[in-house]
Design a protein around this motif. Sequence first.
Motif, PDB file in Angstrom:
ATOM      1  N   MET A   1      24.141 -50.870  27.325  1.00  0.00           N
ATOM      2  CA  MET A   1      22.990 -51.688  27.072  1.00  0.00           C
ATOM      3  C   MET A   1      21.906 -51.202  28.019  1.00  0.00           C
ATOM      4  N   PRO A   2      20.680 -51.079  27.672  1.00  0.00           N
ATOM      5  CA  PRO A   2      20.114 -51.194  26.337  1.00  0.00           C
ATOM      6  C   PRO A   2      20.409 -49.972  25.458  1.00  0.00           C
ATOM      7  N   HIS A   3      20.369 -50.219  24.159  1.00  0.00           N
ATOM      8  CA  HIS A   3      20.482 -49.158  23.165  1.00  0.00           C
ATOM      9  C   HIS A   3      19.104 -48.985  22.535  1.00  0.00           C
ATOM     10  N   ILE A   4      18.626 -47.748  22.499  1.00  0.00           N
ATOM     11  CA  ILE A   4      17.311 -47.451  21.945  1.00  0.00           C
ATOM     12  C   ILE A   4      17.518 -46.471  20.789  1.00  0.00           C
ATOM     13  N   ILE A   5      17.167 -46.906  19.579  1.00  0.00           N
ATOM     14  CA  ILE A   5      17.355 -46.100  18.384  1.00  0.00           C
ATOM     15  C   ILE A   5      15.986 -45.781  17.796  1.00  0.00           C
ATOM     16  N   ILE A   6      15.682 -44.502  17.696  1.00  0.00           N
ATOM     17  CA  ILE A   6      14.408 -44.049  17.144  1.00  0.00           C
ATOM     18  C   ILE A   6      14.683 -43.491  15.756  1.00  0.00           C
ATOM     19  N   GLU A   7      14.082 -44.108  14.749  1.00  0.00           N
ATOM     20  CA  GLU A   7      14.192 -43.635  13.371  1.00  0.00           C
ATOM     21  C   GLU A   7      12.839 -43.051  12.971  1.00  0.00           C
ATOM     22  N   TYR A   8      12.883 -41.938  12.235  1.00  0.00           N
ATOM     23  CA  TYR A   8      11.626 -41.325  11.819  1.00  0.00           C
ATOM     24  C   TYR A   8      11.776 -40.656  10.466  1.00  0.00           C
ATOM     25  N   THR A   9      10.647 -40.466   9.798  1.00  0.00           N
ATOM     26  CA  THR A   9      10.648 -39.813   8.497  1.00  0.00           C
ATOM     27  C   THR A   9      10.521 -38.301   8.689  1.00  0.00           C
ATOM     28  N   PRO A  10      11.198 -37.526   7.850  1.00  0.00           N
ATOM     29  CA  PRO A  10      11.214 -36.077   8.034  1.00  0.00           C
ATOM     30  C   PRO A  10       9.899 -35.375   7.667  1.00  0.00           C
ATOM     31  N   ASN A  11       8.949 -36.097   7.112  1.00  0.00           N
ATOM     32  CA  ASN A  11       7.673 -35.468   6.762  1.00  0.00           C
ATOM     33  C   ASN A  11       6.702 -35.418   7.938  1.00  0.00           C
ATOM     34  N   LEU A  12       7.136 -35.883   9.100  1.00  0.00           N
ATOM     35  CA  LEU A  12       6.315 -35.755  10.296  1.00  0.00           C
ATOM     36  C   LEU A  12       6.430 -34.321  10.812  1.00  0.00           C
ATOM     37  N   PRO A  13       5.409 -33.853  11.510  1.00  0.00           N
ATOM     38  CA  PRO A  13       5.523 -32.511  12.097  1.00  0.00           C
ATOM     39  C   PRO A  13       6.598 -32.531  13.185  1.00  0.00           C
ATOM     40  N   GLU A  14       6.956 -31.363  13.651  1.00  0.00           N
ATOM     41  CA  GLU A  14       7.953 -31.267  14.729  1.00  0.00           C
ATOM     42  C   GLU A  14       7.488 -32.123  15.910  1.00  0.00           C
ATOM     43  N   LEU A  15       8.282 -33.086  16.272  1.00  0.00           N
ATOM     44  CA  LEU A  15       7.929 -33.986  17.372  1.00  0.00           C
ATOM     45  C   LEU A  15       8.757 -33.638  18.604  1.00  0.00           C
ATOM     46  N   PRO A  16       8.180 -33.803  19.793  1.00  0.00           N
ATOM     47  CA  PRO A  16       8.889 -33.465  21.031  1.00  0.00           C
ATOM     48  C   PRO A  16       9.838 -34.598  21.464  1.00  0.00           C
ATOM     49  N   PHE A  17      10.903 -34.793  20.693  1.00  0.00           N
ATOM     50  CA  PHE A  17      11.776 -35.932  20.949  1.00  0.00           C
ATOM     51  C   PHE A  17      12.460 -35.863  22.315  1.00  0.00           C
ATOM     52  N   ASP A  18      12.794 -34.677  22.807  1.00  0.00           N
ATOM     53  CA  ASP A  18      13.413 -34.601  24.137  1.00  0.00           C
ATOM     54  C   ASP A  18      12.478 -35.176  25.202  1.00  0.00           C
ATOM     55  N   ALA A  19      11.215 -34.799  25.134  1.00  0.00           N
ATOM     56  CA  ALA A  19      10.229 -35.309  26.098  1.00  0.00           C
ATOM     57  C   ALA A  19       9.992 -36.802  25.894  1.00  0.00           C
ATOM     58  N   MET A  20       9.955 -37.244  24.637  1.00  0.00           N
ATOM     59  CA  MET A  20       9.764 -38.663  24.351  1.00  0.00           C
ATOM     60  C   MET A  20      10.930 -39.489  24.891  1.00  0.00           C
TER      61      MET A  20
END
Length: 121
Positions: A1-20
Amino acid sequence: MPHIIIEYTPNLPELPFDAMLAAVARRLAQSPEVTDEADLKLRVVQADHYRVGLADADRAFIHVTVRILEGRTAEQKQDFSQRVLDGMLEHMPALQPALNAHLSVEVQDMDRGSYRKRKLP
């Protein structure tokens, strides 16, 4: 705890998820509600099948669900959601103007009575 789940649509450009993820984790770890940064569990899930309203194209979303043990005040939950939003925006690139995209954050309570956790050897 806490659990953080990020959902996204694949039509977005490449996002810097590691940095986010790093920015969100850092901001949440600074919360007085988080006593051990190792309790933060963050993940990203692509929504392979999705729809945004009635349009067939040019719409996208990123939705972050923060699951925390129940018992927090409304102010504490608002603080959690703001920390997550700020962390996501810290590394959010500019999106193409034709793309109608939304970023949302929701804090959900987890039932203390049914939640179990065990550290594995």
